[in-house]
Design a protein around this motif. Structure first.
Motif, short mmCIF file in Angstrom:
data_model
loop_
_atom_site.label_atom_id
_atom_site.label_comp_id
_atom_site.label_asym_id
_atom_site.label_seq_id
_atom_site.Cartn_x
_atom_site.Cartn_y
_atom_site.Cartn_z
N ARG A 159 0.83 -1.20 0.00
CA ARG A 159 0.00 0.00 0.00
C ARG A 159 0.87 1.25 0.00
NH1 ARG A 159 -4.02 -0.94 4.93
NH2 ARG A 159 -4.38 1.28 4.51
N SER A 160 0.31 2.34 -0.46
CA SER A 160 1.09 3.57 -0.65
C SER A 160 1.67 4.10 0.66
CB SER A 160 0.23 4.65 -1.30
OG SER A 160 -0.92 4.93 -0.50
N ASN A 161 1.02 3.81 1.78
CA ASN A 161 1.50 4.32 3.07
C ASN A 161 2.27 3.27 3.87
OD1 ASN A 161 -0.73 2.72 3.53
ND2 ASN A 161 -1.52 3.98 5.22
N ARG A 162 2.68 2.18 3.23
CA ARG A 162 3.40 1.11 3.91
C ARG A 162 4.70 0.81 3.19
NH1 ARG A 162 0.17 -2.67 6.71
NH2 ARG A 162 2.17 -3.71 7.12
#
Length: 236
Positions: free
Chosen positions: A133-136
């Protein structure tokens, strides 16, 4: 593969309040550790549970039991996101119990345990970048397993003798167990039962069985994911 491998996954609780930082060990207490050992012939899985209150002496007891279990078998340790969480906190607890004079050798023994640590989270991020995911920085374990075609067992509350009222008092309304449930409610309630000496009751026995099944549930997938990631590396 001739050498055996170890797999490790810790379960924690936050009885002193919600975590402010997932790398701040003071925000967590060790409740259970799922352990596995795989050779060419078989896979052994065991769950070790805390046997007392939140005093550092009981952290030391569980930590020592984990290290000795692994030392008796040997081999590199496989985790998922362990550099960030499992290894990080086990090292911090080792320093704590050593500073308290309870187990002075704990830091060196934990250092040795993780000397050949394989963090599958990092490998999965490289193998399955589309799953991150974009925030991981890494994919969730369930997503990495999905990408690798590996089934993860689901622990359903209906399979245990825990009443809806009991779960409702714990703030749980999901059909299956999640890590957050252990950290926010189940782990603390288990330790409260141990301290109260209610091991013989049906509810505590069912809660214990649930925790053991949940902690054990990721061990086989860790080995399978490790195998899948090595096959992926061999193909690229």
């Amino acid at each position: 593969m001739n050498e055996g491998r170890l797999a490790l996954d810790i379960e924690t609780a936050s009885p002193h309040g919600p975590p402010s930082d997932f790398q701040n060990t003071a925000d967590f207490e060790l409740v259970a550790v799922g352990l596995g050992y795989r050779t060419d012939d078989e896979t052994e899985v065991e769950v070790l549970l805390r046997d007392g209150d939140w005093a550092v002496e009981h952290t030391a007891e569980l930590l020592r039991a984990v290290v000795e279990w692994c030392e008796r078998r040997g081999g590199p340790v496989v985790t998922y996101n362990g550099e960030y969480f499992d290894e990080h906190h086990l090292r911090a607890w080792a320093r704590e119990v050593a500073d308290e004079g309870i187990w002075p050798d704990a830091p060196s023994r934990v250092d040795a345990l993780f000397s050949d640590h394989v963090d599958l989270g990092t490998l999965a991020a490289t193998a399955y970048p589309q799953a991150v995911r974009s925030n991981r920085d890494i994919p969730a374990l369930w997503k990495a397993c999905e990408e690798a075609g590996i089934d993860q067992p689901t622990v359903w509350y209906d399979d245990y003798g825990l009443s809806a009222d009991y779960l409702d008092r714990l703030g749980i309304d999901d059909a299956h167990v999640k890590g957050a449930h252990v950290g926010e409610a189940l782990g603390e309630r288990y330790v409260e039962g141990v301290v109260a000496g209610i091991d013989h009751t049906h509810t505590h026995a069912e809660l214990t069985r649930l925790l053991v099944d949940y902690a054990a549930g990721d061990i086989e997938p860790l080995f399978s994911l490790h195998d899948a990631l090595r096959r992926h590396d061999a193909q690229v």
